[in-house]
Design a protein around this motif. Structure first.
Motif, mmCIF file in Angstrom:
data_model
loop_
_atom_site.group_PDB
_atom_site.id
_atom_site.type_symbol
_atom_site.label_atom_id
_atom_site.label_comp_id
_atom_site.label_asym_id
_atom_site.label_seq_id
_atom_site.Cartn_x
_atom_site.Cartn_y
_atom_site.Cartn_z
ATOM 1 N N GLY A 297 0.812 -1.214 0.000
ATOM 2 C CA GLY A 297 0.000 0.000 0.000
ATOM 3 C C GLY A 297 0.842 1.260 0.000
ATOM 4 N N VAL A 298 1.533 1.486 -1.119
ATOM 5 C CA VAL A 298 2.399 2.661 -1.253
ATOM 6 C C VAL A 298 2.098 3.360 -2.572
ATOM 7 N N GLN A 299 2.462 4.643 -2.631
ATOM 8 C CA GLN A 299 2.232 5.436 -3.825
ATOM 9 C C GLN A 299 3.505 5.523 -4.660
ATOM 10 N N HIS A 300 3.343 5.744 -5.935
ATOM 11 C CA HIS A 300 4.443 5.585 -6.889
ATOM 12 C C HIS A 300 5.690 6.387 -6.525
ATOM 13 N N GLY A 301 5.528 7.678 -6.285
ATOM 14 C CA GLY A 301 6.683 8.538 -6.079
ATOM 15 C C GLY A 301 7.300 8.457 -4.699
ATOM 16 N N PHE A 302 6.718 7.636 -3.814
ATOM 17 C CA PHE A 302 7.145 7.639 -2.420
ATOM 18 C C PHE A 302 7.569 6.257 -1.928
ATOM 19 N N MET A 303 7.838 5.362 -2.857
ATOM 20 C CA MET A 303 8.190 4.000 -2.468
ATOM 21 C C MET A 303 9.478 3.947 -1.655
ATOM 22 N N ALA A 304 10.456 4.770 -2.009
ATOM 23 C CA ALA A 304 11.755 4.708 -1.340
ATOM 24 C C ALA A 304 11.669 5.065 0.138
ATOM 25 N N TRP A 305 10.631 5.796 0.534
ATOM 26 C CA TRP A 305 10.493 6.228 1.923
ATOM 27 C C TRP A 305 9.713 5.236 2.783
ATOM 28 N N SER A 306 9.250 4.173 2.191
ATOM 29 C CA SER A 306 8.406 3.220 2.897
ATOM 30 C C SER A 306 9.241 2.171 3.635
ATOM 31 N N ASP A 307 9.001 2.040 4.949
ATOM 32 C CA ASP A 307 9.683 1.003 5.727
ATOM 33 C C ASP A 307 9.317 -0.382 5.214
ATOM 34 N N ALA A 308 8.062 -0.551 4.815
ATOM 35 C CA ALA A 308 7.623 -1.856 4.311
ATOM 36 C C ALA A 308 8.342 -2.211 3.021
ATOM 37 N N VAL A 309 8.510 -1.224 2.147
ATOM 38 C CA VAL A 309 9.229 -1.462 0.898
ATOM 39 C C VAL A 309 10.685 -1.826 1.177
ATOM 40 N N ASN A 310 11.332 -1.071 2.051
ATOM 41 C CA ASN A 310 12.728 -1.331 2.356
ATOM 42 C C ASN A 310 12.924 -2.699 3.002
ATOM 43 N N ALA A 311 11.981 -3.113 3.830
ATOM 44 C CA ALA A 311 12.067 -4.448 4.443
ATOM 45 C C ALA A 311 11.960 -5.539 3.388
ATOM 46 N N GLN A 312 11.073 -5.338 2.410
ATOM 47 C CA GLN A 312 10.914 -6.348 1.358
ATOM 48 C C GLN A 312 12.119 -6.364 0.411
ATOM 49 N N ILE A 313 12.716 -5.202 0.166
ATOM 50 C CA ILE A 313 13.939 -5.161 -0.637
ATOM 51 C C ILE A 313 15.015 -6.015 0.022
ATOM 52 N N LEU A 314 15.218 -5.814 1.291
ATOM 53 C CA LEU A 314 16.236 -6.575 2.019
ATOM 54 C C LEU A 314 15.931 -8.065 2.003
ATOM 55 N N ALA A 315 14.669 -8.404 2.194
ATOM 56 C CA ALA A 315 14.282 -9.823 2.204
ATOM 57 C C ALA A 315 14.620 -10.480 0.875
ATOM 58 N N PHE A 316 14.300 -9.807 -0.219
ATOM 59 C CA PHE A 316 14.545 -10.419 -1.524
ATOM 60 C C PHE A 316 16.039 -10.495 -1.836
ATOM 61 N N LEU A 317 16.787 -9.455 -1.495
ATOM 62 C CA LEU A 317 18.224 -9.493 -1.752
ATOM 63 C C LEU A 317 18.890 -10.623 -0.972
ATOM 64 N N GLN A 318 18.398 -10.864 0.236
ATOM 65 C CA GLN A 318 19.032 -11.855 1.105
ATOM 66 C C GLN A 318 18.574 -13.282 0.833
ATOM 67 N N THR A 319 17.317 -13.455 0.448
ATOM 68 C CA THR A 319 16.766 -14.812 0.338
ATOM 69 C C THR A 319 16.220 -15.170 -1.032
ATOM 70 N N GLY A 320 16.007 -14.171 -1.891
ATOM 71 C CA GLY A 320 15.391 -14.443 -3.190
ATOM 72 C C GLY A 320 13.890 -14.567 -3.118
ATOM 73 N N GLN A 321 13.312 -14.186 -1.969
ATOM 74 C CA GLN A 321 11.866 -14.228 -1.780
ATOM 75 C C GLN A 321 11.426 -13.006 -0.997
ATOM 76 N N PHE A 322 10.199 -12.587 -1.230
ATOM 77 C CA PHE A 322 9.604 -11.551 -0.421
ATOM 78 C C PHE A 322 9.008 -12.169 0.844
ATOM 79 N N GLN A 323 8.897 -11.362 1.891
ATOM 80 C CA GLN A 323 8.283 -11.824 3.126
ATOM 81 C C GLN A 323 6.773 -11.914 2.938
ATOM 82 N N GLU A 324 6.171 -12.906 3.546
ATOM 83 C CA GLU A 324 4.719 -13.032 3.506
ATOM 84 C C GLU A 324 4.098 -11.922 4.342
ATOM 85 N N ILE A 325 2.996 -11.371 3.853
ATOM 86 C CA ILE A 325 2.281 -10.325 4.567
ATOM 87 C C ILE A 325 1.119 -10.942 5.314
ATOM 88 N N ASP A 326 1.029 -10.633 6.611
ATOM 89 C CA ASP A 326 -0.084 -11.184 7.409
ATOM 90 C C ASP A 326 -1.409 -10.578 6.978
#
Length: 260
Positions: free
Chosen positions: A231-260
């Protein structure tokens, strides 16, 4: 008149507001976020590419997040409004050669926003046979119009759009992207935004769920390894904690984290 008003709103939300948010973020962020003490990712670098009309400052929140986890980053401002996408692919290749990125690190990852993903995809396709493929890491794309943007379809002939977004902006239409899609041979994860309250015109133009600039279906690529909607807007993705957490997850594991 309607196209003129659309263009004014488009430019304000796409360029001015994100730039202001970058300044605010950097004012309060930990500007001394150097690489993590434990250096868990020694030998790995993440190349960051912003979207059209932006600069490396728009990717600084992601750079800070990655450095806190021990990654090196190569955050680039590139001439996104001056050249077309094939030329930008060549520009990126020259930049990475100049900074000896492929020779200096064991793994090279890419995190891109919007048109930066199109440029990266083209680069990795153009130079596939020249790159040391064992060094390619993972690629994360944020709000990338892999299938094109209906907003570009609407504004492509407007002089203000042409002036500010240049030749590459003409290559973000749905028609052009349908003929020039990327073919990933690397692990690709895509994050799509689903909020668009700051982009009412974009939301009115784009029928499927969207981030105000790019529809969720348009972000998808055949053979991608992962896709997630946030749930983020186009121009503001870089500021999202959720986006940054998913970036790290994919770089480290090759998968995104499941969202509850």
């Amino acid at each position: 008149m309607k196209k003129i008003m659309s263009a004014v709103i488009f430019l304000s939300v796409s360029v001015v507001i994100p730039l202001f948010c970058t300044v605010v973020y950097l004012t309060f962020a930990d500007s001394h976020a150097a690489n993590s003490e434990d250096h868990r990712h020694d030998g790995e670098v993440v190349v960051l590419l912003h979207g059209v009309g932006h600069s490396k400052f728009n990717m600084l929140p992601i750079s800070i997040s990655l450095k806190k986890q021990g990654y090196q980053t190569h955050n680039i401002s590139y001439p996104s409004t001056k050249q077309d996408i094939p030329a930008l692919s060549q520009w990126l290749n020259a930049n990475l050669e100049e900074h000896m990125i492929w020779g200096s690190y064991e793994k090279i990852h890419f995190v891109t926003h919007s048109m930066g993903g199109i440029v990266t995809g083209r680069y990795l396709e153009d130079y596939k046979d020249q790159l040391p493929q064992k060094k390619i890491g993972r690629v994360v794309m944020l709000g990338v119009p892999n299938g094109g943007s209906e907003v570009a379809d609407l504004l492509k002939n407007f002089w203000g759009y042409k002036l500010l977004f240049g030749p590459a902006g003409q290559q973000l239409t749905t028609e052009h992207r349908a003929k020039n899609g990327i073919k990933p041979w690397y692990d690709l994860g895509v994050i799509a935004g689903t909020r668009n309250s700051l982009y009412p015109i974009g939301d009115a133009i784009i029928k499927p769920e969207n981030d105000g600039r790019v529809s969720v279906p348009s972000t998808k690529v055949t053979d991608m390894k992962g896709h997630i909607e946030l749930g983020v807007q186009h121009g503001f993705m870089a500021w999202s904690d959720a986006v940054n957490a998913q970036i790290l997850a994919f770089l480290q594991t090759g998968q995104f984290q499941e969202i509850d």
